[in-house]
Design an enzyme around this catalytic site. Structure first.
Site, PDB file in Angstrom:
ATOM      1  N   HIS A  23      61.932  63.866  59.042  1.00 29.10           N
ATOM      2  CA  HIS A  23      62.333  65.233  58.652  1.00 29.10           C
ATOM      3  C   HIS A  23      61.114  66.151  58.744  1.00 29.10           C
ATOM      4  O   HIS A  23      60.719  66.795  57.767  1.00 29.10           O
ATOM      5  CB  HIS A  23      62.921  65.265  57.239  1.00 29.10           C
ATOM      6  N   HIS A  79      77.208  60.227  61.161  1.00 29.26           N
ATOM      7  CA  HIS A  79      76.282  61.284  60.753  1.00 29.26           C
ATOM      8  C   HIS A  79      75.700  61.907  62.022  1.00 29.26           C
ATOM      9  O   HIS A  79      75.354  61.199  62.968  1.00 29.26           O
ATOM     10  CB  HIS A  79      75.183  60.675  59.888  1.00 29.26           C
ATOM     11  N   HIS A 227      69.855  52.797  58.393  1.00 30.50           N
ATOM     12  CA  HIS A 227      68.407  52.548  58.461  1.00 30.50           C
ATOM     13  C   HIS A 227      68.089  51.322  57.620  1.00 30.50           C
ATOM     14  O   HIS A 227      68.629  51.134  56.537  1.00 30.50           O
ATOM     15  CB  HIS A 227      67.600  53.736  57.922  1.00 30.50           C
TER      16      HIS A 227
END
Length: 498
Positions: A23, A79, A227
């Site tokens: 991010h 997602h 993940h």
């Protein structure tokens, strides 16, 4: 290389050992990560998620080694972030028109990233299902804001596998895929770090969504995350952990973080921590310098803590920039059921402490009065910091605190004096006076760094002449090694001093 997960399910994802920022630079992936993609080959062939866009070509090449791409009947995207759906463009260039099943919000996000509104999107809602043959179905569950508005989970009947998206995952890279194969302490540390830094603001939604999923009364034999590891052994353990973490979680722990221009605020932090320990030795206290420590580690510790103390020097009448940045992070994470306080040193104006206090209050913390020290704290100021720490320990205690008064009361069942002792009433008084005289010349040990003050030598660097008894040492005295004041010193016997 594909890894067999269960029956006709294979892992076809990508490990990323090198990634250290996620991010942008918001999340430090100190253990790397994995981008988990799953290939289901029943009567229908389904691909669940892809990988990060930087591995697009590798992903498609590896997938072609496992299957003729044209045999893929459906693509499910749980997602739309680029670390999940990043390889779609390269994949669909080879198999255009393949149906993509995702939420309505995911269509907006995928189109925004890849600019292909013509792709064959199929919108799903909670409870929708897709028949994949052999008596098995994929059941879809929308999970908005866990942690994006487009998020969803996919459950496979028959095999009882929950493809959970980001939930229950961790940024953790290992050649071993399953939870029972890896280091358990390392795994759970990364699970908590992931939850604390990413899912904390959505904790109320975590609780309600987990109960909604459990309300379907579907067996869960395996949790396949987006993940990190696949939960194969006791997969519901991580579900129970999430419910615990989502319930205003705290341990008997206090986090202190600060930034300092001249180490003055650091000295305050050390003294405050010592004061906390004096009153409540059982509480875990961790101190971090925001300029030198991993901010995600600080936030993970804060998540575990019952309270946080934030310190900063005053610069241009405001707090240090890195402290301001951490407070912005904390505000966004919306911690619940935690206490906080501000402290800091200043020269001309102490505006930083007031600003920190206001920010912490606005962020929903129960705040106590701030503590300011002008210039470099002397012995008196450090005693005030230590006393402040003691007050924090008392106010934030999660359990009754025992008295820590160093003066021991006389035993209540002391034997009566015999006749001979009774005839000499001054014996005890004389002994007591002798003890006081001996203590006056006693050496003193710094309880923090173990430096010893010897009255025979004094401390010439602070103009304390040889032969100066401890009681005559000025309150401005600072330990030469750790810079703390007289309050951290304890008397030691002549044998130890020698």
């Amino acid at each position: 290389m594909a890894i067999h997960v269960k029956n006709n399910i294979q892992w076809v994802g990508q490990r990323d050992w090198e990634v250290r920022d996620f991010h942008g630079t918001e999340y430090k992936t100190e253990k790397g990560t994995s981008y988990n993609s799953y290939l289901i080959q029943e009567e229908k062939t389904v691909l669940i998620d892809t990988v990060d866009h930087k591995f697009s070509h590798e992903f498609v090449q590896n997938l072609e080694l496992e299957i003729d791409l044209k045999k893929i009947d459906y693509i499910v995207i749980n997602h739309a972030e680029e670390d999940h759906a990043g390889a779609l463009a390269v994949l669909l260039a080879k198999i255009p028109g393949t149906p993509i099943y995702c939420t309505e919000n995911a269509i907006d996000s995928i189109t925004g990233h890849h600019h292909h509104p013509e792709w064959n999107f199929h919108t799903i809602k909670t409870g929708d299902s897709l028949d994949i043959g052999n008596g098995k179905q994929l059941v879809f569950i929308e999970t908005p804001m866990l942690h994006w508005p487009d998020s969803m989970m996919t459950y496979m009947t028959g095999d009882a596998v929950l493809f959970s998206n980001d939930a229950f995952g961790q940024h953790y890279c290992d050649e071993r895929l399953f939870n029972d194969e890896v280091d358990q302490t390392e795994l759970m540390d990364q699970c908590l770090r992931y939850y604390a830094n990413i899912l904390t603001p959505f904790s109320p939604l975590v609780t309600s969504k987990i109960h909604e999923v459990l309300g379907f009364n579907l067996p869960v034999d395996m949790i396949a995350t987006a993940h990190g590891v696949v939960w194969r052994e006791d997969p519901t353990q991580i579900i129970h952990k999430y419910l615990e973490w989502a319930d205003e979680y705290q341990e008997d722990r206090i986090t202190i973080f600060y930034d300092s221009m001249s180490n003055n605020t650091r000295m305050m932090a050390d003294a405050i921590a010592q004061g906390i320990h004096d009153v409540d030795p059982g509480v875990a206290v961790k101190i971090f310098n925001v300029s030198r420590h991993d901010k995600n580690e600080i936030l993970s510790n804060l998540f575990r803590s019952k309270g946080v103390l934030v310190g900063s020097s005053t610069m241009n009448n405001v707090m240090m920039p890195k402290v301001a940045g951490m407070l912005e992070e904390i505000t966004g994470l919306r911690f619940k059921n935690k206490r906080a306080g501000a402290f800091g040193s200043f020269g001309w104006n102490g505006g930083a402490v007031d600003r920190i206090h206001a920010r912490l209050t606005d962020a929903g913390f129960e705040t106590l009065l701030g503590l300011k020290t002008k210039w470099k704290p002397d012995g008196k100021a450090l005693l005030e910091c230590r006393e402040h720490g003691k007050q924090v320990a008392r106010q934030w205690a999660l359990h009754p605190l025992e008295s820590v008064d160093t003066k021991q009361a006389a035993p209540v069942n002391e034997p009566l004096l015999n006749e001979e002792e009774a005839s000499q009433p001054d014996v005890k008084a004389q002994a007591s006076t002798a003890c006081v005289d001996a203590a006056a010349g006693q050496s003193m040990l710094c309880s923090v760094c173990q430096w010893v003050y010897d009255p025979v030598l004094g401390e010439p660097n602070q103009d304390i002449a040889p032969g100066t008894e401890w009681s005559d040492v000025p309150e401005t005295f600072l330990c030469p090694d750790c810079s703390l004041g007289k309050g951290v010193f304890d008397p030691i016997s002549d044998e130890v001093a020698a």
